[in-house]
Write a protein that holds these residues in place. Structure first.
Motif, PDB file in Angstrom:
ATOM      1  N   VAL A 157      50.495 -32.670  40.721  1.00 29.37           N
ATOM      2  CA  VAL A 157      50.800 -33.430  39.503  1.00 29.37           C
ATOM      3  C   VAL A 157      52.188 -34.077  39.575  1.00 29.37           C
ATOM      4  CG1 VAL A 157      51.239 -33.233  37.017  1.00 29.37           C
ATOM      5  CG2 VAL A 157      49.201 -32.203  38.007  1.00 29.37           C
ATOM      6  N   THR A 158      53.196 -33.303  39.918  1.00 31.18           N
ATOM      7  CA  THR A 158      54.551 -33.882  39.909  1.00 31.18           C
ATOM      8  C   THR A 158      54.704 -34.969  40.969  1.00 31.18           C
ATOM      9  OG1 THR A 158      55.218 -31.957  41.153  1.00 31.18           O
ATOM     10  CG2 THR A 158      55.895 -32.017  38.859  1.00 31.18           C
ATOM     11  N   LYS A 159      54.011 -34.795  42.114  1.00 34.54           N
ATOM     12  CA  LYS A 159      54.106 -35.829  43.166  1.00 34.54           C
ATOM     13  C   LYS A 159      53.495 -37.138  42.676  1.00 34.54           C
ATOM     14  CE  LYS A 159      53.485 -32.389  46.673  1.00 34.54           C
ATOM     15  NZ  LYS A 159      52.353 -31.664  47.175  1.00 34.54           N
ATOM     16  N   HIS A 160      52.450 -37.004  41.861  1.00 39.65           N
ATOM     17  CA  HIS A 160      51.697 -38.175  41.436  1.00 39.65           C
ATOM     18  C   HIS A 160      52.340 -38.882  40.231  1.00 39.65           C
ATOM     19  CE1 HIS A 160      48.053 -40.566  41.148  1.00 39.65           C
ATOM     20  NE2 HIS A 160      48.054 -40.341  39.846  1.00 39.65           N
ATOM     21  N   LEU A 161      53.043 -38.103  39.390  1.00 37.14           N
ATOM     22  CA  LEU A 161      53.576 -38.684  38.144  1.00 37.14           C
ATOM     23  C   LEU A 161      54.720 -39.655  38.421  1.00 37.14           C
ATOM     24  CD1 LEU A 161      53.812 -35.822  35.518  1.00 37.14           C
ATOM     25  CD2 LEU A 161      52.531 -37.954  35.305  1.00 37.14           C
ATOM     26  N   VAL A 248      49.691 -38.610  24.466  1.00 41.76           N
ATOM     27  CA  VAL A 248      49.476 -38.775  25.909  1.00 41.76           C
ATOM     28  C   VAL A 248      49.957 -37.490  26.575  1.00 41.76           C
ATOM     29  CG1 VAL A 248      50.089 -40.041  28.009  1.00 41.76           C
ATOM     30  CG2 VAL A 248      49.707 -41.296  25.879  1.00 41.76           C
ATOM     31  N   ALA A 249      49.028 -36.789  27.226  1.00 41.69           N
ATOM     32  CA  ALA A 249      49.383 -35.566  27.954  1.00 41.69           C
ATOM     33  C   ALA A 249      49.551 -35.937  29.421  1.00 41.69           C
ATOM     34  CB  ALA A 249      48.281 -34.527  27.779  1.00 41.69           C
ATOM     35  N   LEU A 250      50.498 -35.297  30.090  1.00 41.20           N
ATOM     36  CA  LEU A 250      50.800 -35.723  31.462  1.00 41.20           C
ATOM     37  C   LEU A 250      49.857 -35.126  32.495  1.00 41.20           C
ATOM     38  CD1 LEU A 250      54.703 -35.925  31.465  1.00 41.20           C
ATOM     39  CD2 LEU A 250      52.999 -37.612  30.758  1.00 41.20           C
ATOM     40  N   TYR A 251      49.196 -34.038  32.148  1.00 42.07           N
ATOM     41  CA  TYR A 251      48.194 -33.494  33.073  1.00 42.07           C
ATOM     42  C   TYR A 251      47.043 -32.888  32.278  1.00 42.07           C
ATOM     43  CZ  TYR A 251      50.780 -29.110  32.332  1.00 42.07           C
ATOM     44  OH  TYR A 251      51.408 -28.034  31.765  1.00 42.07           O
TER      45      TYR A 251
END
Ligand SMILES: NC(=O)c1ccc[n+]([C@@H]2O[C@H](COP(=O)([O-])OP(=O)(O)OC[C@H]3O[C@@H](n4cnc5c(N)ncnc54)[C@H](O)[C@@H]3O)[C@@H](O)[C@H]2O)c1
Ligand SMILES: N[C@H](C(=O)O)[C@H](O)COP(=O)(O)O
Length: 316
Positions: A157-161, A248-251
């Protein structure tokens, strides 16, 4: 007549049960023709429920089904896999032969077993539509959620955000905002932070500092009212639900744990955002633990069918 296609999902899930119960509850709808994909050779219990309200004609493929006009529910008794039902229906929607699709739950495993690489309906629809980004949106009686990232392992998730990932989700969340009743449309979109306490000014992670300054300028430029980063563990307090048109949720689980906890099986519709046609779905899964037990609650499927009709009418 609007053509609305319903897919019933995994053979050993509650898809046919919730679809039959939903159709029985809603009955025929003016100006709408329903098409129902289901496995060939199933027990007739749920078909009998449908037959109490509809005149059903049975065929064995979608092409044949779409030739039938009139006040019938067209029942497609198919020996294709449920993933193929979804793919064929998406293609028919893309080619404007069908006005909307509402899908009952399908497991990612059964999609894989069908030989597809797609992780869920969303990926099938994205592939068929050839669009760059599709977001999952969830409409509920109490609040609405759009997921900035989808079926992604948590480690990625963090790599993609990034700013652009969240900005694309914001544009799709804004489409949801604009489809809401006027009073709700005026409310800002609340965007959650990623880290505990939304990073507390960079003390607990940098993502908020990297994403939100640009996002605020982007939102201003596009005239989208936003608030954020919201503190994730407090954002969904009931007193906050009415403050935001959409969260909007980030994951995935950041948005879907609160959404499903609150809406349960009693309401909640999943809408695909970013594809050029209407697709709605239930907000629950295949529930294989209650398959064949007549315990499945059809409310989410009923909402999904109603939203498919409502959105198709807006599109046509
Ligand atoms: N729209 C979709 O196609 C969709 C959505 C979510 C999950 N799934 C898939 O479904 C599968 C199972 O998912 P899961 O176990 O995470 O969640 P699930 O929703 O299938 O089950 C969670 C619990 O809720 C219950 N439940 C779910 N729907 C219900 C209903 N309508 N009435 C009564 N009880 C209900 C189940 O019996 C179970 O106890 C997975 O393969 C997942 O990928 C598909
Ligand atoms: N994340 C969705 C949910 O939990 O409801 C779900 O898995 C559905 O995904 P597709 O619509 O892509 O199959």
């Amino acid at each position: 007549m609007l053509k609305v296609v319903l897919t019933t999902g995994d053979h050993d899930g509650i898809g046919l049960e919730v679809t039959a119960k939903a159709l029985h509850k809603m009955g025929p709808q003016k100006g709408v023709q329903f098409f129902l994909w289901r496995k060939d050779g199933i027990s007739s219990k749920y078909l009998k429920l449908i037959d109490q309200k509809f005149t059903r004609i049975t065929v064995d493929d979608l092409e044949e089904a779409l030739k039938i006009e009139g006040p019938y529910l067209v029942d497609i008794a198919s020996d294709l896999t449920p993933a193929h039902w979804v793919e064929q229906t998406a293609k028919a929607c893309f080619q404007k032969k069908v006005d909307a699709m509402a899908t009952a739950p399908l497991s990612k495993t059964s999609i894989k077993e069908a030989g597809f690489k797609d992780l869920g309906h969303t990926d099938i629809l994205k592939r068929v539509s050839k669009v760059k980004s599709v977001h999952m949106g969830f409409i509920g009686d109490h609040f609405n959620v759009v997921l900035a990232t989808g079926h992604l392992p948590i480690a990625q998730v963090t790599k993609h955000l990034s700013f652009s990932v969240v900005a694309e989700a914001l544009l799709h969340a804004n489409q949801v905002r604009k489809s809401l009743p006027p009073a709700q449309q005026k409310k800002p979109i609340g965007i959650l932070g990623l880290n505990p306490h939304a990073g507390e000014n960079g003390l607990i992670g940098q993502e908020e500092l990297l994403i939100f300054p640009n996002l605020k300028s982007f939102a201003k430029e596009h005239k989208i009212p936003i608030e954020g980063p919201l503190v994730p563990d407090a954002a969904f307090f009931p007193e906050n639900w009415k403050k935001y048109s959409v969260y909007v949720a980030l994951y995935h689980d950041q948005g879907l744990i609160p959404f499903k906890m609150i809406h349960g099986q009693d309401s909640g519709v999943h809408i695909s955002l970013g594809i050029p046609f209407v697709r709605t779905s239930v907000d629950h899964g295949t529930a294989k633990d209650i398959f064949g037990k007549n315990k499945a609650n059809p409310s989410s499927m009923l909402d999904a069918i109603r939203w498919a009709i409502k959105l198709a009418r807006q599109h046509s």
